[in-house]
Design an enzyme around this catalytic site. Structure first.
Site, PDB file in Angstrom:
ATOM      1  N   CYS A  61      -9.915  -4.531  -1.416  1.00 51.76           N
ATOM      2  CA  CYS A  61      -9.323  -3.520  -2.305  1.00 51.76           C
ATOM      3  C   CYS A  61      -7.925  -3.992  -2.673  1.00 51.76           C
ATOM      4  CB  CYS A  61      -9.252  -2.152  -1.634  1.00 51.76           C
ATOM      5  SG  CYS A  61      -8.230  -1.005  -2.598  1.00 51.76           S
ATOM      6  N   CYS A  77     -13.137   2.119  -2.214  1.00 53.43           N
ATOM      7  CA  CYS A  77     -12.139   2.083  -1.157  1.00 53.43           C
ATOM      8  C   CYS A  77     -11.857   3.518  -0.708  1.00 53.43           C
ATOM      9  CB  CYS A  77     -10.881   1.418  -1.717  1.00 53.43           C
ATOM     10  SG  CYS A  77      -9.386   2.060  -1.015  1.00 53.43           S
ATOM     11  N   LYS A 119      -3.680  14.659  -3.680  1.00 56.59           N
ATOM     12  CA  LYS A 119      -2.834  13.527  -3.329  1.00 56.59           C
ATOM     13  C   LYS A 119      -1.919  13.186  -4.501  1.00 56.59           C
ATOM     14  CE  LYS A 119      -3.998   9.051  -2.408  1.00 56.59           C
ATOM     15  NZ  LYS A 119      -5.039   8.084  -2.138  1.00 56.59           N
ATOM     16  N   HIS A 123       8.095   7.701  -5.764  1.00 57.13           N
ATOM     17  CA  HIS A 123       7.718   9.108  -5.908  1.00 57.13           C
ATOM     18  C   HIS A 123       8.084   9.866  -4.646  1.00 57.13           C
ATOM     19  CE1 HIS A 123       4.235   8.465  -3.385  1.00 57.13           C
ATOM     20  NE2 HIS A 123       3.612   7.686  -4.265  1.00 57.13           N
ATOM     21  N   CYS A 151      -5.062  -1.448  -1.818  1.00 61.63           N
ATOM     22  CA  CYS A 151      -4.577  -1.456  -0.421  1.00 61.63           C
ATOM     23  C   CYS A 151      -4.167  -2.861  -0.007  1.00 61.63           C
ATOM     24  CB  CYS A 151      -5.667  -1.056   0.564  1.00 61.63           C
ATOM     25  SG  CYS A 151      -6.458   0.503   0.293  1.00 61.63           S
ATOM     26  N   HIS A 206       7.328   8.358  -1.167  1.00 63.02           N
ATOM     27  CA  HIS A 206       8.275   7.306  -0.767  1.00 63.02           C
ATOM     28  C   HIS A 206       9.607   7.928  -0.344  1.00 63.02           C
ATOM     29  CE1 HIS A 206       5.939   5.012  -4.069  1.00 63.02           C
ATOM     30  NE2 HIS A 206       5.376   4.764  -2.910  1.00 63.02           N
ATOM     31  N   LYS A 251       0.427   8.904  -9.738  1.00 61.11           N
ATOM     32  CA  LYS A 251       1.258   8.712 -10.923  1.00 61.11           C
ATOM     33  C   LYS A 251       0.503   9.128 -12.168  1.00 61.11           C
ATOM     34  CE  LYS A 251       3.482   5.012  -8.605  1.00 61.11           C
ATOM     35  NZ  LYS A 251       2.758   3.933  -7.965  1.00 61.11           N
ATOM     36  N   HIS A 302      -8.133   4.593  -2.110  1.00 61.74           N
ATOM     37  CA  HIS A 302      -7.882   4.669  -3.546  1.00 61.74           C
ATOM     38  C   HIS A 302      -9.054   5.224  -4.344  1.00 61.74           C
ATOM     39  CE1 HIS A 302      -4.789   1.834  -2.263  1.00 61.74           C
ATOM     40  NE2 HIS A 302      -4.111   2.341  -3.253  1.00 61.74           N
TER      41      HIS A 302
HETATM   42  N1  MSP Z   1       3.823  -2.282   0.691  1.00 62.43           N
HETATM   43  C1  MSP Z   1       3.089  -1.505   1.606  1.00 62.43           C
HETATM   44  C2  MSP Z   1       3.863  -1.322   2.890  1.00 62.43           C
HETATM   45  C3  MSP Z   1       4.245  -2.596   3.583  1.00 62.43           C
HETATM   46  S1  MSP Z   1       5.186  -2.289   5.009  1.00 62.43           S
HETATM   47  C4  MSP Z   1       5.224  -3.729   5.800  1.00 62.43           C
HETATM   48  C5  MSP Z   1       2.808  -0.128   1.012  1.00 62.43           C
HETATM   49  N2  MSP Z   1       3.595   0.261   0.022  1.00 62.43           N
HETATM   50  S2  MSP Z   1       3.423   1.628  -0.785  1.00 62.43           S
HETATM   51  O1  MSP Z   1       4.489   1.613  -1.749  1.00 62.43           O
HETATM   52  O2  MSP Z   1       2.106   1.728  -1.303  1.00 62.43           O
HETATM   53  O3  MSP Z   1       3.566   2.804   0.186  1.00 62.43           O
HETATM   54  C6  MSP Z   1       4.682   2.926   0.983  1.00 62.43           C
HETATM   55  C7  MSP Z   1       4.650   4.184   1.810  1.00 62.43           C
HETATM   56  O4  MSP Z   1       4.601   5.333   1.010  1.00 62.43           O
HETATM   57  C8  MSP Z   1       3.473   4.257   2.767  1.00 62.43           C
HETATM   58  O5  MSP Z   1       3.965   4.611   4.035  1.00 62.43           O
HETATM   59  C9  MSP Z   1       2.661   5.378   2.237  1.00 62.43           C
HETATM   60  O6  MSP Z   1       2.040   6.065   3.266  1.00 62.43           O
HETATM   61  C10 MSP Z   1       3.753   6.241   1.623  1.00 62.43           C
HETATM   62  N3  MSP Z   1       3.189   7.173   0.688  1.00 62.43           N
HETATM   63  C11 MSP Z   1       2.561   6.913  -0.493  1.00 62.43           C
HETATM   64  N4  MSP Z   1       2.123   8.083  -1.006  1.00 62.43           N
HETATM   65  C12 MSP Z   1       2.443   9.101  -0.173  1.00 62.43           C
HETATM   66  C13 MSP Z   1       2.327  10.488  -0.213  1.00 62.43           C
HETATM   67  N5  MSP Z   1       1.695  11.118  -1.168  1.00 62.43           N
HETATM   68  N6  MSP Z   1       2.917  11.188   0.789  1.00 62.43           N
HETATM   69  C14 MSP Z   1       3.618  10.593   1.779  1.00 62.43           C
HETATM   70  N7  MSP Z   1       3.738   9.300   1.827  1.00 62.43           N
HETATM   71  C15 MSP Z   1       3.043   8.519   0.965  1.00 62.43           C
HETATM   72  O7  MSP Z   1       1.907   0.542   1.487  1.00 62.43           O
END
Ligand code: MSP
Length: 636
Positions: free
Chosen positions: A129, A147, A297, A21, A132, A24, A300, A150
């Site tokens: 959790c 949590c 926030k 999304h 997380c 990411h 999905k 979440h």
């Molecule tokens: N798998 C772990 C990371 C392991 S790194 C050794 C993880 N994955 S995640 O897919 O949940 O999230 C990846 C990144 O996306 C995180 O840095 C998280 O902060 C970022 N984001 C998820 N939602 C977000 C927003 N709404 N805005 C900005 N970044 C966000 O955590």
């Protein structure tokens, strides 16, 4: 940051439980931009992203989707890969934690921790959790044992577990923070995490036994390694492990770009693990905030917060999306994604300030010249260019993309001003030789400055600058180099016809795009007309034979039927079929009857069931069975 001999930038590796999304995309675009900047400086650069594929969360998602964790990981990992391709991301490696090259390094790190005497067997009793993949203390939880990230209820875990003596590294870590003020940036996050460390570090549970989707603990395969130990190690397994050649070159200049929710893992667990493993710590943890939509926030499951970066980029271009995300907020605080500001910046800064500057300059040049004249540099404009480079460079190096763009746009506005003040269109009207000379000087200086500023935008707008340089080719190789003072006056080789790089978007088109993106992001509507099998099975249907039929007075559409459904007495049924059938034509006909419908009076006549008819508005036939059945046969 001084010029370094290498640059290594990473994104978090993404969980494979859902498609990429906007959040990411933001981290990945930020990392891509800094990698592009350092490549332009000629620094050996490595940019790694990838997917985090083990753990309870993925195992549970796979079970819920009736697939295997590996199949789910293969599928979703591919959606990340293809999203990055579509968004024009140029990563040097894409690491997956299910790859053998990674598993090997994880086992190596585990052994190093063990050799340091930092792993012991115990049992873990506490909150977990799955979202997380994190252990929580009571004090960390939000109301209702939820949590804090979440807002979902955590689960109580009680199982044997290996522990990592993280507490042992508290003092060393505090010292590292104090000696390296940029270890976590921006500053707010540095302060927050340092006070967390000072409040006391506990040992960390680093294995699980209640599920199996993970890397087994060396010599004890009843346990799988805690997914964060596994995941964090990706940053060095992508370099071939601590003994790898890339490790030697890149690790000392390593930057992890992450979101604020995963700061503790990166700024506490990871450095403690590295200290225990006898390895140097990364240079810096660069932390950004959350993107929200309508201040909510991204999620999905909530339609209004689903923003799909791929569809926006497909319609508007990759670069405008990159520009908006990096320009709208500084890296650090949360930002609210807003379609109006996206279009506002597109129109004002991309289409007008830059796009229009290029268009009008190329058009004027083509009107006044056929060859590129030799002129001398305007000292003031050249100095402005050089200053903008210095400023933008410092900001890009500090991951302050917004300020880097601001400095570049200050230059772009100055070039517009330079043209407005020197009025080439007036100079062109004059026959005086000094005006002709000045016209050439003004036009060439303006074009040189445009080429220069385009080069400053390249890390953020790589596709657009390529378009700019296809209309106005510059000297070999310069398009991919960060501009330096000697370049000024030697860049522009020829000037072609202008084609808008950022075409204007009219209000109607903008509204249509927003409507399209919003509709695309809405989850498929739940059909409202569905009934459950249980509901359907309440309906009782049987075959029946019509024994008598007659018209009902003053009711044009109705017939009163007598239907044998295999009971002692025939049923009296009122049916709205008088316009389709004459009563006498129905005698002896086999029909299907709903037999458990509550009796009702229609035009004063009791109806004890309903016969099934076929046809939309007009009745075409009565439903029946193709073979003759005893009256009362069940229809299922
Ligand atoms: N798998 C772990 C990371 C392991 S790194 C050794 C993880 N994955 S995640 O897919 O949940 O999230 C990846 C990144 O996306 C995180 O840095 C998280 O902060 C970022 N984001 C998820 N939602 C977000 C927003 N709404 N805005 C900005 N970044 C966000 O955590």
């Amino acid at each position: 940051m001084a010029m370094t001999e290498s640059f290594y930038v990473t994104t978090p590796i993404y969980y494979v439980n859902g498609a990429p999304h906007l959040g990411h995309a933001y981290t990945t675009i930020a990392a891509d931009t800094s990698a592009r900047y350092h490549r332009m400086r000629g620094t050996p650069t490595k940019f790694v992203t990838g997917t985090d594929e083990h753990g309870q969360k993925i195992e549970e998602s796979a079970t819920a989707q009736e697939t295997t964790p590996k199949k789910l990981a293969d599928e979703i990992s591919e959606t990340f890969r293809s999203a990055w391709k579509a968004l024009g991301i140029k990563h040097d490696d894409f690491i997956r934690t299910t790859e053998p090259r990674h598993k090997k390094v994880v086992a190596d790190i585990w052994n190093r921790l063990q050799d340091s005497g930092d792993i012991y067997l115990g049992s873990y009793d506490g909150w977990y959790c799955v979202g997380c993949e994190a252990f929580y203390q009571d004090a960390d939880l939000a109301e209702g044992k939820k949590c804090p990230t979440h807002e979902k209820e955590v689960t109580w875990v009680s199982e044997p577990s290996y522990f990592f003596r993280m507490s042992k590294y508290q003092d060393a870590l505090i010292k590292h923070f104090e000696d390296n003020k940029d270890f976590v940036q921006p500053k707010g996050y540095y302060n927050e995490i340092l006070s967390f460390i000072k409040s006391g570090l506990r040992d960390l549970s680093i294995s699980r036994t209640t599920f199996s989707w993970g890397i087994p603990v060396p010599n004890d395969d009843k346990h799988v390694i805690y997914v964060w130990i596994d995941a964090l190690t990706n940053y060095i397994s992508a370099l071939g492990g601590p003994e790898g050649k890339d490790f030697e070159l890149f690790w000392k200049n390593s930057y992890h770009i992450i979101g604020k929710d995963i700061l503790r893992f990166h700024a506490v667990y990871w450095p403690c693990m590295l200290l225990s493993a006898g390895l140097p710590l990364p240079k810096s943890i660069v932390t950004h905030g959350w993107w929200t939509v309508g201040r909510k926030k991204l999620s999905k499951s909530i339609p209004t917060t689903r923003v799909d970066p791929e569809i926006i980029a497909k319609d508007l271009g990759n670069d405008p999306l990159r520009y908006y995300l990096l320009r709208e907020i500084p890296l650090g605080p949360d930002g609210d994604f807003d379609y109006d500001s996206l279009f506002g910046r597109y129109q004002a800064e991309l289409a007008n300030d830059l796009g229009n500057l290029l268009n009008r300059s190329l058009s004027m040049f083509n009107k006044y010249f056929s060859d590129v004249p030799q002129v001398s540099a305007d000292a003031e404009l050249k100095a402005q260019c050089q200053n903008a480079s210095n400023e933008a460079a410092a900001h890009y190096e500090a991951f302050s993309f917004s300020k880097g763009l601001e400095a570049t746009w200050a230059l772009i506005r100055n070039i517009n001003k330079y043209i407005d003040e020197n009025k080439p269109w007036m100079l062109a009207k004059s026959d005086a030789p000094e005006d002709k000379e000045k016209l050439a000087a003004v036009m060439m200086n303006a074009l040189e400055a445009i080429a220069w500023s385009a080069r400053l935008t390249t890390p953020v707008l790589p596709e657009s600058t390529a378009k700019i340089f296809s209309q106005m080719p510059i000297a070999d190789g310069l398009a991919n180099q960060w501009p330096v003072s000697e370049d000024f006056g030697k860049q522009v080789l020829s000037v072609g016809a202008p084609t808008p790089v950022f075409p204007r978007i009219e209000k109607d088109d903008k509204d249509a795009l927003i409507a399209k993106w919003q509709a695309h992001s809405a989850p498929p509507a739940e059909p409202t007309n569905q009934i459950s099998f249980d509901d359907f099975s309440k309906v009782e249907m049987r075959t029946g034979t019509i024994e008598a039929a007659e018209k009902i007075e003053k009711a044009k559409k109705l017939l009163k039927l007598s239907v044998n459904v295999g009971e002692a007495k025939p049923r009296q049924i009122v049916a709205g079929i008088a316009e389709a059938f004459a009563p006498e034509a129905l005698i002896g006909k086999q029909v299907i009857v709903v037999t458990n419908l509550k009796p009702a009076k229609i035009r004063g006549v009791e109806s004890q069931g309903m016969i099934l008819a076929v046809g939309d508005k007009k009745i075409l036939d009565l439903a029946t069975a193709a073979v003759s059945c005893p009256p009362g046969s069940q229809v299922r």
